[in-house]
Design a protein around this motif. Structure first.
Motif, PDB file in Angstrom:
ATOM      1  N   TYR A  80      -0.102   2.764  -5.363  1.00  0.00           N
ATOM      2  CA  TYR A  80      -0.789   3.904  -5.968  1.00  0.00           C
ATOM      3  C   TYR A  80       0.163   4.806  -6.753  1.00  0.00           C
ATOM      4  N   LYS A  81       1.480   4.565  -6.617  1.00  0.00           N
ATOM      5  CA  LYS A  81       2.479   5.330  -7.369  1.00  0.00           C
ATOM      6  C   LYS A  81       2.895   4.620  -8.664  1.00  0.00           C
ATOM      7  N   LYS A  89      -3.779  10.990  -8.727  1.00  0.00           N
ATOM      8  CA  LYS A  89      -4.885  10.699  -9.648  1.00  0.00           C
ATOM      9  C   LYS A  89      -5.351  11.934 -10.397  1.00  0.00           C
ATOM     10  N   GLU A 111      -2.260   9.787  -2.890  1.00  0.00           N
ATOM     11  CA  GLU A 111      -2.911   8.979  -3.927  1.00  0.00           C
ATOM     12  C   GLU A 111      -3.925   9.816  -4.696  1.00  0.00           C
ATOM     13  N   THR A 112      -4.732  10.601  -3.995  1.00  0.00           N
ATOM     14  CA  THR A 112      -5.730  11.463  -4.642  1.00  0.00           C
ATOM     15  C   THR A 112      -5.047  12.512  -5.518  1.00  0.00           C
ATOM     16  N   GLU A 142       0.813  -1.213   0.000  1.00  0.00           N
ATOM     17  CA  GLU A 142       0.000   0.000   0.000  1.00  0.00           C
ATOM     18  C   GLU A 142       0.851   1.270   0.000  1.00  0.00           C
ATOM     19  N   ASP A 175      -3.112   8.316   1.575  1.00  0.00           N
ATOM     20  CA  ASP A 175      -4.342   8.468   0.793  1.00  0.00           C
ATOM     21  C   ASP A 175      -4.435   9.854   0.157  1.00  0.00           C
TER      22      ASP A 175
END
Length: 285
Positions: free
Chosen positions: A141-142, A223, A219-220, A137, A216
């Motif tokens: 996300y990268k 995106k 991550e946003t 985790e 998190d």
């Protein structure tokens, strides 16, 4: 020097890759690569987040070749076929680390009639985490900007044959001049104790930045795909590990551009984290 091991099938084979000595493929290897189909090797453990993460990254950003997903058994069967290249996770250690801690890298290898995996040419590699007690985790996300970097690296070495393993890191670190007004995001846990507040960071870094409390949030931000977004990617030992070797730090853009890369041996003077010295190097233009 770094020793490489095939992570997923746990084959103990050695080869030199890594951010400390980034591989630069020759013109013949690069030419052959563009004639291949790239096989994305999936993890046997279908319950971890790596497989879904690498699929999202490849499907949203891979542009260099045709691609398909394969299992580790299929990799073993195909690796000697020159029609294929392979994007997979590898397990590595630095030979000069006394504790021989191991690291997870994402690597791009060229298939062919090579005696062993260690003989397969490496076109690009990127450090993901320490291997011991790996927390997917922290980096899954990268993966999209990381996969973009790997493609950028292949194109860069294709267009600039003068780049070698001896000067490629220096080339990347010159990109710090291109940071401009880009905003740097860093997760709080990636900072050492003496840099946990914005006020402390401002003492050694004058450009735009933001300290994030949780992954998190980053991550946003990733995106959102803002071209002015850059972030710190830190590879450090898992909490509670009795062994420590080095801390690898990079500054990566959402477009896959690398603006900075360095590492330091972890000790009392230089703890695990993005240090004042790193910020000061980023401030130089």
């Amino acid at each position: 020097m770094i020793k490489k091991f095939l992570l997923m099938s746990m084959l103990l084979v050695a080869s030199s890759i890594g951010i400390a000595q980034e591989k630069v493929a020759g013109a013949d290897v690069i030419k052959k690569f563009f004639e291949t189909k790239t096989c994305v090797v999936l993890d046997n453990n279908i319950f971890n987040s790596y497989n879904s993460g690498i699929k999202k990254a490849v499907e949203s950003s891979w542009k260099l070749t045709e691609f398909e997903y394969i299992t580790q058994d299929e990799f073993k069967a195909r690796r000697k076929n020159p029609k294929y290249s392979f994007l997979l996770m590898t397990k590595d250690f630095y030979k000069d680390d006394s504790d021989r801690m191991t690291y997870a890298f994402l690597s791009l290898l060229l298939g062919g009639n090579f005696d062993s995996v260690d003989k397969m040419p490496t076109l690009a590699s990127f450090p993901l985490s320490y291997w011991e007690n790996q927390d997917y985790e922290k980096y899954v996300y990268k993966l999209t900007p990381i996969v973009k970097f790997m493609q950028n690296h292949v194109n860069l070495t294709k267009e600039h044959p003068e780049l070698t393993e001896k000067n490629i890191i220096l080339y990347y670190n010159k990109n710090v001049e291109k940071l401009g007004d880009k905003k740097l995001y860093i997760i709080k846990e990636d900072l050492p104790k003496d840099l946990k507040t914005p006020a402390k960071v401002k003492e050694c870094y004058s450009k735009p930045f933001e300290i994030l409390e949780e992954p998190d949030e980053l991550e946003t931000i990733i995106k959102n795909q803002d071209e002015k977004t850059v972030f710190v990617h830190k590879v450090g030992p898992p909490k509670g590990s009795p062994k420590v070797a080095r801390c690898i730090c990079l500054v990566l853009g959402v477009d896959g551009s690398v603006y900075y890369t360095d590492y330091h041996k972890i000790n009392a003077k230089n703890p695990d984290g993005f240090l004042k010295t790193d910020f000061k190097k980023l401030s130089k233009q």
